[in-house]
Design an enzyme around this catalytic site. Structure first.
Site, short mmCIF file in Angstrom:
data_model
loop_
_atom_site.label_atom_id
_atom_site.label_comp_id
_atom_site.label_asym_id
_atom_site.label_seq_id
_atom_site.Cartn_x
_atom_site.Cartn_y
_atom_site.Cartn_z
N GLY A 115 0.92 -1.04 0.17
CA GLY A 115 0.08 -0.04 -0.03
C GLY A 115 0.89 1.28 0.06
N ALA A 116 2.15 1.13 -0.75
CA ALA A 116 3.14 2.01 -0.52
C ALA A 116 2.78 3.34 -1.22
CB ALA A 116 4.41 1.53 -1.27
N LEU B 279 -0.38 3.81 21.46
CA LEU B 279 0.61 3.01 22.29
C LEU B 279 2.02 3.31 22.09
CD1 LEU B 279 -1.10 -0.57 22.50
CD2 LEU B 279 -1.13 1.29 24.38
N HIS C 110 -8.08 3.68 20.76
CA HIS C 110 -7.01 4.67 21.35
C HIS C 110 -7.24 4.98 22.83
CE1 HIS C 110 -5.73 4.54 17.23
NE2 HIS C 110 -6.40 5.82 16.90
N GLN D 194 -1.08 15.14 24.07
CA GLN D 194 -0.86 16.27 23.16
C GLN D 194 -1.72 17.29 22.80
OE1 GLN D 194 -1.17 13.03 20.11
NE2 GLN D 194 -3.14 13.83 19.31
N LEU E 26 5.03 20.11 35.37
CA LEU E 26 6.02 19.39 34.44
C LEU E 26 5.59 19.60 33.10
CD1 LEU E 26 8.45 17.78 33.86
CD2 LEU E 26 7.15 15.60 34.25
#
Ligand code: BG6
Length: 480
Positions: free
Chosen positions: A12-13, A179, A239, A367, A394
């Protein structure tokens, strides 16, 4: 460890995933010296093109290289070659084998990693052809696959059953790219490497947990795919549930893949199926200023679509550690900002000397702007005994100079090359996760009278959201 003499074949490039994730990640690894120098990368797809065209294309996948990177990019594409062919015929796969053998020379051990950046409709046929025509007699074979792994428990099982005779479980690497994210990988360290978190990590001290995923864009161009899946299958069953699992699992015996995955499966099995009464769904409409389209304005989306682009739900875990603690998952497209974050709200302090003092919260920002901070009460400096909410903060950017956070795909591809399964989804884990969501998904599919609540593109989601989270006892304090 990393095997030398390895060949990576990207099937599937010429597709979207290869372009956006696979090739940039492979180049990132190469550039930072993580790929062996003798690695070869073969692309396979249906598009016919010659070597030059292909190399031009690969170069275009790697975004705006800075000057110093150009030389490396030149070397990287020197490792790349391309074969075009269908996904359901022997002949091109025989061609692929011959090409691989040429690259490998006459060495006996052939280590081949196949990366399926392909739609699920061709998973099985490609697997069969690879097994028949490209499976080496001696050496290591690995197969990296991408979701969707079915649409519910039975279709996922069906897919697994079809793949079972072809690939051994330890050859399979099922990607859930969350992950591979730095802050998701940090969860186990924060929990088990810090006594003060570990000691309070249970129902006696934690009141509720929220895991939110927000994106500021809609399905733009992906409406066709999305409408078949919806937000629950697209990001929640995989997820967000993975994040929940890492937050809730017991301490594994070691960091070995099987110890980690055994514990993950155990906690998932303690998680009953989500009940429709604990769920709200939404679908975005035009933005208030009319500049952004509604979900149904997408030509590839049916006019009567009931597909949720937003969902909030409460899950519970029936074990000693978590009984009664709501885990609230929230996910939405076309919202007001980009943010994935985990918010752990602690219980109220013992009443008496303080009235209505805000609760502690531990926030893990996955994120953007990776950070971990704790909201805590402190004495307002001065002569009074007033309290003020402050933060132990932090923020990665500030704390770690020269911060370089690897892309999730870089981390996962490297793990797969090394044969480390820790951050990949095991078959029984996949079953356990579908079992939690399947009754809800079927319920929503079958009940045509349930329509998603509308929310404008660019908003925080359906209006009832705050009421929903408050109903599980989440107490608002000032947002940071
Ligand atoms: C993918 C979903 O798995 O994850 C997309 O199919 C979503 O819809 C994406 O946008 C989010 O990934 P990230 O890494 O951008 O948070």
């Amino acid at each position: 460890e990393l095997k030398g003499n390895t060949l990576i074949v990207v099937l599937g490039a010429s597709g979207d995933l290869a372009k956006k994730k696979t090739f940039p990640a492979l180049f990132g690894l190469y550039r930072n010296g993580f790929l062996p120098n003798d690695i070869k990368i073969v692309g396979y797809a249906r598009t016919k093109m010659d070597h030059e065209e292909y190399i031009k294309r690969v170069k275009s996948y790697i975004k705006t290289p800075i000057k110093e990177m150009e030389e490396q990019l030149g070397q990287f594409v020197g490792l790349c070659s391309y074969i075009s062919g269908q996904y359901d015929q022997d002949e091109p796969f025989i061609h692929l084998r011959k090409h691989m053998e040429e690259l490998e020379g006459d060495r006996e051990e052939r280590n081949r990693v196949f990366y399926m950046a392909l739609p699920p409709s061709v998973f099985i046929s490609v697997s069969e052809h690879l097994k028949r025509n490209c499976y080496p007699e001696k050496g290591i074979t690995r197969l990296i696959v991408e979701k969707p792994f079915g649409k519910d428990l039975s279709s996922s099982r069906k897919l697994q059953k079809a793949l079972e005779p072809i690939w051994k479980e330890d050859e399979l690497f099922r990607i859930d790219h969350y992950l591979g994210k730095e802050m998701v990988k940090n969860i186990l360290v924060l929990r088990f490497g810090n006594e003060f978190f570990g000691a309070t990590w249970n129902r006696n001290h934690i009141h509720n947990v929220q895991i939110s995923f927000k994106e500021p864009f809609g399905t733009e161009g992906r409406g066709g795919y999305f409408d078949e899946f919806g937000i629950i299958r697209d990001v929640m069953q995989n997820h967000l549930l993975q994040v929940l699992t890492l937050l809730a699992m017991e301490r594994p015996m070691s960091f070995s893949a099987e110890d980690i995955r055994d514990e993950k499966v155990r906690v998932l099995r303690a998680c009953p199926a989500v009940e429709p009464k604990n769920v709200i769904i939404g679908q975005y409409k035009k933005s208030l200023d009319g500049s952004k389209p509604g979900y149904k304005d997408d030509d590839t989306v049916p006019e009567d679509s009931r597909c949720p682009t937003f969902c909030a739900m409460a899950c519970f875990i029936k074990n000693e550690r978590w009984d009664g603690v709501p885990f609230i998952l929230k996910a939405g497209k076309a919202l007001n900002e980009q943010k994935t974050e985990i918010r752990i709200q602690f219980r109220d302090v013992t009443s008496g000397i303080f009235k209505d003092i805000p609760r502690n919260e531990l926030v893990i920002r996955v994120q953007p702007n990776e950070s971990v901070y704790i909201k805590m009460n402190s004495k307002q400096p001065g002569l009074s005994m007033n309290t003020v909410v402050t933060e132990l903060d932090l923020t990665y950017r500030r704390r770690f100079s020269d911060l370089k956070i690897p892309e999730a795909y870089e981390s996962l591809i490297l793990d797969a090359l090394k044969g480390d399964h820790s951050n990949f989804v095991r078959d029984d884990e996949l079953d356990a996760s579908w079992r939690i969501f399947t009754p809800l998904l079927h319920y929503l599919d079958e009940h045509e009278e349930i329509t998603p609540m509308e929310y404008p593109y660019g908003s925080r989601g359906p209006l009832v959201l705050d009421e929903f989270t408050a109903s599980y006892g989440y107490r608002f304090s000032d947002p940071k």
